[in-house]
Every structure is written in C-alpha cells, then in structure tokens.
Write a protein that holds these residues in place. Structure first.
Motif, PDB file in Angstrom:
ATOM      1  N   LYS A   1     -11.355-120.552  10.065  1.00  0.00           N
ATOM      2  CA  LYS A   1     -10.716-119.779   9.002  1.00  0.00           C
ATOM      3  C   LYS A   1     -11.647-119.727   7.786  1.00  0.00           C
ATOM      4  CE  LYS A   1      -6.626-119.087  10.946  1.00  0.00           C
ATOM      5  NZ  LYS A   1      -6.797-119.778  12.231  1.00  0.00           N
ATOM      6  N   LEU A   2     -11.837-118.519   7.275  1.00  0.00           N
ATOM      7  CA  LEU A   2     -12.608-118.308   6.050  1.00  0.00           C
ATOM      8  C   LEU A   2     -11.679-117.790   4.965  1.00  0.00           C
ATOM      9  CD1 LEU A   2     -15.863-116.585   7.435  1.00  0.00           C
ATOM     10  CD2 LEU A   2     -15.504-119.002   6.851  1.00  0.00           C
ATOM     11  N   HIS A   3     -11.700-118.465   3.803  1.00  0.00           N
ATOM     12  CA  HIS A   3     -10.814-118.112   2.703  1.00  0.00           C
ATOM     13  C   HIS A   3     -11.571-117.318   1.640  1.00  0.00           C
ATOM     14  CE1 HIS A   3      -7.523-120.810   4.079  1.00  0.00           C
ATOM     15  NE2 HIS A   3      -8.536-121.467   4.635  1.00  0.00           N
ATOM     16  N   GLN A   4     -10.823-116.936   0.586  1.00  0.00           N
ATOM     17  CA  GLN A   4     -11.391-116.155  -0.501  1.00  0.00           C
ATOM     18  C   GLN A   4     -12.650-116.824  -1.063  1.00  0.00           C
ATOM     19  OE1 GLN A   4      -8.522-114.986  -3.428  1.00  0.00           O
ATOM     20  NE2 GLN A   4     -10.042-114.653  -5.030  1.00  0.00           N
ATOM     21  N   ASN A   5     -13.684-115.996  -1.288  1.00  0.00           N
ATOM     22  CA  ASN A   5     -14.966-116.417  -1.859  1.00  0.00           C
ATOM     23  C   ASN A   5     -15.744-117.369  -0.950  1.00  0.00           C
ATOM     24  OD1 ASN A   5     -14.574-114.867  -4.191  1.00  0.00           O
ATOM     25  ND2 ASN A   5     -13.441-116.538  -5.199  1.00  0.00           N
ATOM     26  N   GLN A   6     -15.460-117.347   0.329  1.00  0.00           N
ATOM     27  CA  GLN A   6     -16.266-118.077   1.295  1.00  0.00           C
ATOM     28  C   GLN A   6     -17.099-117.094   2.108  1.00  0.00           C
ATOM     29  OE1 GLN A   6     -13.467-120.499   3.605  1.00  0.00           O
ATOM     30  NE2 GLN A   6     -14.075-122.317   2.438  1.00  0.00           N
ATOM     31  N   ALA A   7     -18.274-117.555   2.546  1.00  0.00           N
ATOM     32  CA  ALA A   7     -19.149-116.710   3.355  1.00  0.00           C
ATOM     33  C   ALA A   7     -19.957-117.597   4.298  1.00  0.00           C
ATOM     34  CB  ALA A   7     -20.084-115.894   2.475  1.00  0.00           C
ATOM     35  N   VAL A   8     -20.368-117.011   5.429  1.00  0.00           N
ATOM     36  CA  VAL A   8     -21.175-117.747   6.400  1.00  0.00           C
ATOM     37  C   VAL A   8     -22.287-116.846   6.917  1.00  0.00           C
ATOM     38  CG1 VAL A   8     -19.284-119.244   7.136  1.00  0.00           C
ATOM     39  CG2 VAL A   8     -19.686-117.080   8.337  1.00  0.00           C
TER      40      VAL A   8
ATOM     41  N   ASP B   1      -8.621-110.112  10.897  1.00  0.00           N
ATOM     42  CA  ASP B   1      -8.013-110.157   9.564  1.00  0.00           C
ATOM     43  C   ASP B   1      -6.648-110.837   9.584  1.00  0.00           C
ATOM     44  OD1 ASP B   1      -6.734-109.029   7.019  1.00  0.00           O
ATOM     45  OD2 ASP B   1      -5.620-108.053   8.624  1.00  0.00           O
ATOM     46  N   TYR B   2      -6.406-111.581   8.502  1.00  0.00           N
ATOM     47  CA  TYR B   2      -5.067-112.124   8.265  1.00  0.00           C
ATOM     48  C   TYR B   2      -4.577-111.711   6.880  1.00  0.00           C
ATOM     49  CZ  TYR B   2      -6.122-114.992  12.332  1.00  0.00           C
ATOM     50  OH  TYR B   2      -6.457-115.413  13.594  1.00  0.00           O
ATOM     51  N   GLY B   3      -5.037-110.566   6.404  1.00  0.00           N
ATOM     52  CA  GLY B   3      -4.633-110.065   5.102  1.00  0.00           C
ATOM     53  C   GLY B   3      -5.737-110.259   4.090  1.00  0.00           C
TER      54      GLY B   3
ATOM     55  N   PHE C   1     -13.768-111.732   0.394  1.00  0.00           N
ATOM     56  CA  PHE C   1     -13.580-111.510  -1.042  1.00  0.00           C
ATOM     57  C   PHE C   1     -12.148-111.804  -1.476  1.00  0.00           C
ATOM     58  CE2 PHE C   1     -16.713-108.132   0.335  1.00  0.00           C
ATOM     59  CZ  PHE C   1     -17.813-108.936   0.090  1.00  0.00           C
ATOM     60  N   ASN C   2     -11.197-111.548  -0.600  1.00  0.00           N
ATOM     61  CA  ASN C   2      -9.796-111.851  -0.880  1.00  0.00           C
ATOM     62  C   ASN C   2      -9.100-112.200   0.428  1.00  0.00           C
ATOM     63  OD1 ASN C   2      -9.442-111.160  -3.825  1.00  0.00           O
ATOM     64  ND2 ASN C   2     -10.160-109.175  -3.083  1.00  0.00           N
ATOM     65  N   GLY C   3      -8.111-113.118   0.360  1.00  0.00           N
ATOM     66  CA  GLY C   3      -7.293-113.407   1.515  1.00  0.00           C
ATOM     67  C   GLY C   3      -7.944-114.340   2.514  1.00  0.00           C
ATOM     68  N   LEU C   4      -7.743-114.025   3.798  1.00  0.00           N
ATOM     69  CA  LEU C   4      -8.109-114.954   4.863  1.00  0.00           C
ATOM     70  C   LEU C   4      -8.526-114.166   6.100  1.00  0.00           C
ATOM     71  CD1 LEU C   4      -7.995-117.952   5.988  1.00  0.00           C
ATOM     72  CD2 LEU C   4      -5.666-117.384   6.745  1.00  0.00           C
ATOM     73  N   VAL C   5      -9.606-114.632   6.772  1.00  0.00           N
ATOM     74  CA  VAL C   5     -10.011-114.052   8.052  1.00  0.00           C
ATOM     75  C   VAL C   5     -10.253-115.184   9.038  1.00  0.00           C
ATOM     76  CG1 VAL C   5     -11.094-112.069   6.929  1.00  0.00           C
ATOM     77  CG2 VAL C   5     -12.506-114.029   7.626  1.00  0.00           C
ATOM     78  N   GLY C   6     -10.227-114.827  10.315  1.00  0.00           N
ATOM     79  CA  GLY C   6     -10.587-115.767  11.356  1.00  0.00           C
ATOM     80  C   GLY C   6     -11.909-115.355  11.976  1.00  0.00           C
ATOM     81  N   LEU C   7     -12.869-116.273  12.018  1.00  0.00           N
ATOM     82  CA  LEU C   7     -14.177-116.026  12.612  1.00  0.00           C
ATOM     83  C   LEU C   7     -14.200-116.637  14.004  1.00  0.00           C
ATOM     84  CD1 LEU C   7     -17.140-115.041  12.279  1.00  0.00           C
ATOM     85  CD2 LEU C   7     -17.671-117.335  11.428  1.00  0.00           C
ATOM     86  N   GLN C   8     -14.477-115.813  14.993  1.00  0.00           N
ATOM     87  CA  GLN C   8     -14.478-116.267  16.378  1.00  0.00           C
ATOM     88  C   GLN C   8     -15.853-116.033  16.979  1.00  0.00           C
ATOM     89  OE1 GLN C   8     -11.477-113.794  18.125  1.00  0.00           O
ATOM     90  NE2 GLN C   8      -9.770-114.775  17.064  1.00  0.00           N
ATOM     91  N   ASN C   9     -16.377-117.063  17.671  1.00  0.00           N
ATOM     92  CA  ASN C   9     -17.586-116.883  18.465  1.00  0.00           C
ATOM     93  C   ASN C   9     -17.507-117.776  19.699  1.00  0.00           C
ATOM     94  OD1 ASN C   9     -18.119-119.431  17.526  1.00  0.00           O
ATOM     95  ND2 ASN C   9     -20.058-118.926  16.517  1.00  0.00           N
ATOM     96  N   ALA C  10     -18.475-117.602  20.575  1.00  0.00           N
ATOM     97  CA  ALA C  10     -18.398-118.286  21.864  1.00  0.00           C
ATOM     98  C   ALA C  10     -18.745-119.767  21.753  1.00  0.00           C
ATOM     99  CB  ALA C  10     -19.337-117.612  22.861  1.00  0.00           C
ATOM    100  N   GLN C  11     -19.361-120.186  20.653  1.00  0.00           N
ATOM    101  CA  GLN C  11     -19.865-121.550  20.545  1.00  0.00           C
ATOM    102  C   GLN C  11     -18.873-122.519  19.933  1.00  0.00           C
ATOM    103  OE1 GLN C  11     -22.745-122.101  22.019  1.00  0.00           O
ATOM    104  NE2 GLN C  11     -22.785-119.890  22.473  1.00  0.00           N
TER     105      GLN C  11
END
Length: 563
Positions: free
Chosen positions: A257-264, A222-224, A242-252
């Motif tokens: 960075k995923l922002h508000q209203n983004q999904a994977v 999480d980044y808030g 849904f709000n703010g910013l997260v960092g998605l980390q994987n081995a590949q």
C-alpha cells in the motif's frame, strides 16, 4: 429494361427508399433477368462484406481487451474507382435442368431481396464499444500520421501511440488520465489500461475506485486516489501517490500500500522509496494552458484560410458561425457571391462549441432542428464541403444539405444509413419521386468516430459528369452520374430536409415506422460552404489541413485558392 433503371432501383433498394410500385417492378425484373440478379448479388455481397468486417473488428477489439492473441484481421475494404468491365458471356448447353436451376437462383435472390431489409447494419452492433473519450489535447502528434485523434473522440479498446504533446482521457467509469508523449497506452476496459511506456497522471473519483494501470513489471490498483506512473524507455519505473491510497502489485512481493506523498522506484524488480514529485507530472491546469496556446495558433491559420474560402470566385454560401451572436437567430453568409440580406435562418438548433475552444458550431439534436436559406439559380458544377461532428448513427440517412423541391437538377447531400457519404441529383421530370440518381461512398462514419470532427466534401464536375466524394482531404469514391441539367438548390435546409409526415411519396420513401420520414442530422456543423465550381483534390486537402484540430498547423499552410 435498361441497365440504368436496374442500377437505380437496386441502389434505392439498399437505401430502403423503394416505393411499393418500384418494389414490385424490381421483383419482376429479378425474376426475369439473369443480369439483374447478377447485379443484385454483387451489391448484396459488397454490403454484406462491410457488415462482416465491422462484426469481425468488433469481436477482435473485445478479444484484445481480454488479452487474447488473434491472427491479424484482414484489411478493411478499400474504396475503388468505378470502372466499366466487360461481361464475360458463357454459353450454356440446353439440358432439361436449366429452367430449374434458373428458377432456383431467382428464388434465392428473391429470398435475399425480402430478407435483407430486416438485417441490422453492423454499426449498430459495435456502437457500444467505446470505453473512454479524448477530452483535451495539446500539440498532440500521433505515431500513425494518418490517424489524427481529436478532442471529443470516442475511444475503443486498443493502443494509443503518442509521439509528443499531451492528452487527457476520460474513462467511462470516471477515471481521468493525462498522458504525456512519447508514450504508449493500451485501453483495456472502461476502468483499466496497460502502460507500455511514457508517463501518466490519473485522478480517480469514488465511482471509479478499482481503476488499474498495468505494466510489464507491475500493476497499480486505485483505492481512491490521485497518482502518477512513469515508465521511461531504458529507465527505472516509478509510482507517485499525490492523494489517497493505491496498491502496488508485482511478481516479487505481496501487494504494497502506498499512501499520500509516497513514491517508489523499481530497480531490477526491487522496490525503493523515493520522494514524491508532483512537478514531474503534468497537471490539469498546465494541460489547459498548453491547449489554449496550441488552439490560438490553429485558429489564426484557420481564419486566414476561411477568409480565402469566402473570397473564392465560385463561393455561393459560406457559413463559419463566427462573430458576435447576441440574440440573433440568423447566420451571415460570408461568401462574396451571397445574396445581400439573405442569411441562414436557425430553426430549433442552438450554438455549441466547435472544433476548438472558442470556435462556434451549430448543434442539431432534435427532429425540428435545421438551418433554412435560399440559393436561386442553376449551376453546371458544384462543390459541397463541411466540417461535421456526428454524434449518432441511426438506422436512416442524415441530411447535410437537401432542397425543398423535387425539380430536375435538385441536389441532396447526406450521410447514409450505414455511414456512407451520399450525393444525389434529380435527373427525372419535375415532380417525379423516382427520378433521383445517387452515388454513395463506402462506409466512412463508424461508431468509434462518434464525437470526432471530420471534413467531408462532394464535388460534381460537369465537364466529366463525375461526382467525387472526399473524407478528411482524401478522395474516397467517384462515379459518372448521367446528369443533363443544371444543378440547383433554391430553398434548402442544412442538417434536415423539408419532408413532412405524409409526404414520403415526394422522395420515394416507403415508411417503415412513424418516424421514417426523419432525416435530421444528429451532431454538429461548424463550417459549411457551397461553390459553383468543382474544387480539385489539392484545394480540398488544403481546406482539411488548415482546419484539422488534431495537430498544430502554421500560417505557412495558408495559400490562395485557384480558380
């Protein structure tokens, strides 16, 4: 010296309730009697085993939080029924060193006798293990049916296996997570978790930035933000912001960075963009609605069972803390044998929330807090039962029910200094502070149970001279007491006792500090009953099942108590 006297002094010693005279008497007894020393070592080993298990459990959980792999921890010591066992007498030859060995053994016992009071109980050491609190629950069913998680329960590092329903978990750093079953979530620290399967929604305020959810395939940092994670069994994982910013980390790949209203969605280690869907994750409002509906069903079942308890032919006291309180400082006694016009009087304590939203309880938080009431007469048998939430485990006993007097047959009911359930009867002459006979269960209240509601009971049956302790509907210990008098309470207190500073002699207490006379409960009670008959195991289990707050119960559980 009789075995009964030896056992009494040893029990008072481990409860730290010896007078100066009794301490000298026990010291001389240990020096003179090999059998007394054997009894002392047996009790000391048992108390040490409890501490050792607690310390091992504390270390194991810390190691799990760091991701270490340990060998399975041995099972906790299980309560066992008291039973007589023949003592095997082994004849000794008479060499010259016999006296020296006996003296050495006696010296070792005396050394431990002096040292043990200074040892801190293990529960003080593990008391800071909690990393989160379970704050809300809606129809939650846990995979381990014997482990019913409850609202308000402190959570330590480890796995949560939720079969169905939904719960809200608040981490100590401030992150809030709604977990929907079926799901498996491992609490790692006060700001991180590992999602094994299932679905969660996280809200992370600024003080908890850096909160992370790890899985076997990726991690979300999480980044808030407010985000959701879905890890279906046999399906493709998803992350929604849904709000703010997260960092998605994987081995590949590098962190994305995923922002508000983004999904994977992650398919075969490949990340694909998808529309963000709030409606796929349970919100706070929806969880609250589910919880209210669930509570209404449980309250209805409990009300029916509570009325049956009030109408039991042996009911003497039944306080449910329900009804329109207004400014009143009295609690009506709803038992059918209650003395008219003799309610419980509140001193200092205040009303608070009970097992469910809308259910009242009384909170005891200060040394002066107590309920006082009267129950004249003597009774051959007695059952004490209460729903209790313990909020602290101080290094001293905590009163549940204790009388003002020191007469033959007086009863004390309390939580011991190591979290055991204690039941005491004064079997000596009136006014004798050493005349108590106590029975204690093994440790029942542990730090990871702080804030959780539990049902405790003690039933004394005069036909067998046996007291049986119960914890959450199950018998946990029993013992013959040697009572030859009617049990009585007369004027008594709930959540405290009438002992005042300078009166420690009345209960045989050797003060260790200025606050040593304190016996006030630190927690809440939202139902308590006293009956003049020994309820059987089925009745006590029924009271627990209809009153538990960790899963739904139905009106079909309600039945009439038998005489």
């Amino acid at each position: 010296m009789s075995d009964e006297r030896t056992q009494l002094l040893l029990q008072r010693y481990f409860d730290q309730m010896l007078t100066a005279e009794e301490r000298a008497e026990l010291s001389n007894m240990l020096l003179a009697s090999p059998r007394a020393r054997e009894d002392f070592w047996e009790l000391a080993r048992w108390n040490a085993l409890i501490r050792q298990w607690g310390e091992a459990e504390w270390g194991r959980r810390d190691a799990e939080a760091e991701g270490l792999v340990l060998r399975p921890l041995p099972a906790a010591p299980q309560p066992k029924k008291e039973k007589e066992k023949a003592r095997k007498v082994i004849p000794f030859p008479r060499p010259n060193w016999k006296i020296g060995v006996a003296a050495l053994a006696a010296a070792a016992v005396i050394a431990l006798f002096v040292a043990v009071p200074s040892l801190l109980p293990w529960n003080q050491r593990v008391q800071q293990m909690s990393v989160a609190v379970l704050t809300h629950s809606a129809d939650a069913v846990w995979a381990d049916s014997g482990l019913g998680r409850q609202r308000g329960e402190s959570l330590t590092p480890g796995w949560l296996h939720l079969k169905s329903g939904a719960v809200q978990i608040e981490f100590s750093r401030g992150a809030r997570v709604i977990l929907e079953g079926p799901a498996e979530l491992q609490l790692l620290t006060d700001n991180s978790a590992f999602l094994g399967s299932g679905k969660l929604r996280a809200q992370v305020p600024e003080p908890a930035h850096g909160f992370s959810v790890k899985t076997s395939k990726f991690a979300v940092v999480d980044y808030g933000t407010e985000f959701g994670c879905s890890l279906p069994i046999g399906g493709s994982p998803e992350v929604h912001v849904f709000n703010g910013l997260v960092g998605l980390q994987n081995a590949q790949s590098a962190e994305r960075k995923l922002h508000q209203n983004q999904a994977v969605q992650i398919v075969h280690d490949q990340v694909h963009d998808i529309p963000a869907r709030r409606d796929q994750f349970l919100s706070d409002e929806e969880l609250a609605q589910r919880e209210r509906a669930s509570v209404q069903g449980r309250l209805a079942a409990w009300h029916a069972a509570s009325q049956a308890l009030s109408e039991h032919p042996a009911a003497l006291v039944h306080l449910d803390f329900e009804g329109d309180r207004g400014w009143s400082r009295t609690v009506p006694n709803r038992a059918w044998r209650a003395i008219p016009g003799s309610p419980a009087n509140m001193v200092g304590c205040q009303y608070a929330e009970g097992r469910w939203p809308g259910k009242s309880a009384v909170e005891f938080s200060r040394a002066e807090d107590r309920l006082r009431l009267n129950l004249p007469g003597g009774f051959e048998s007695m059952t004490l039962i209460a729903w209790v939430r313990v909020d602290s485990l101080p290094d001293r006993p905590q009163s549940l029910i204790m009388g003002d007097g020191l007469g033959t047959g007086d009863v004390q009911w309390y939580i011991g200094r190591w979290g055991e359930l204690g039941f005491g009867v004064h079997i000596g002459k009136a006014g004798d502070p050493t005349g108590w006979r106590y029975h204690h269960s093994d440790t029942l209240f542990t730090p990871d149970m702080l804030g959780a509601w539990v049902c405790i009971a003690s039933a004394y049956d005069s036909t067998t001279d046996t007291v049986t302790n119960y914890f959450n509907g199950q018998p946990v210990s029993s013992e013959k007491l040697g009572v030859r008098a009617l049990l009585q309470l007369e004027t008594f207190e709930i959540g405290n006792w009438a002992l005042r500073d300078g009166e420690q002699w009345r209960a045989g207490v050797v003060p260790r500090s200025a606050k040593d006379s304190a016996r006030n409960l630190q927690g809440r009670i939202d139902e308590v009953a006293i009956l003049s008959a020994p309820l059987n195991a089925d009745d006590i289990l029924h009271i627990y099942e209809t009153g538990r707050n960790d899963q739904a119960v139905t009106a079909t559980l309600v039945k009439n108590f038998q005489k």
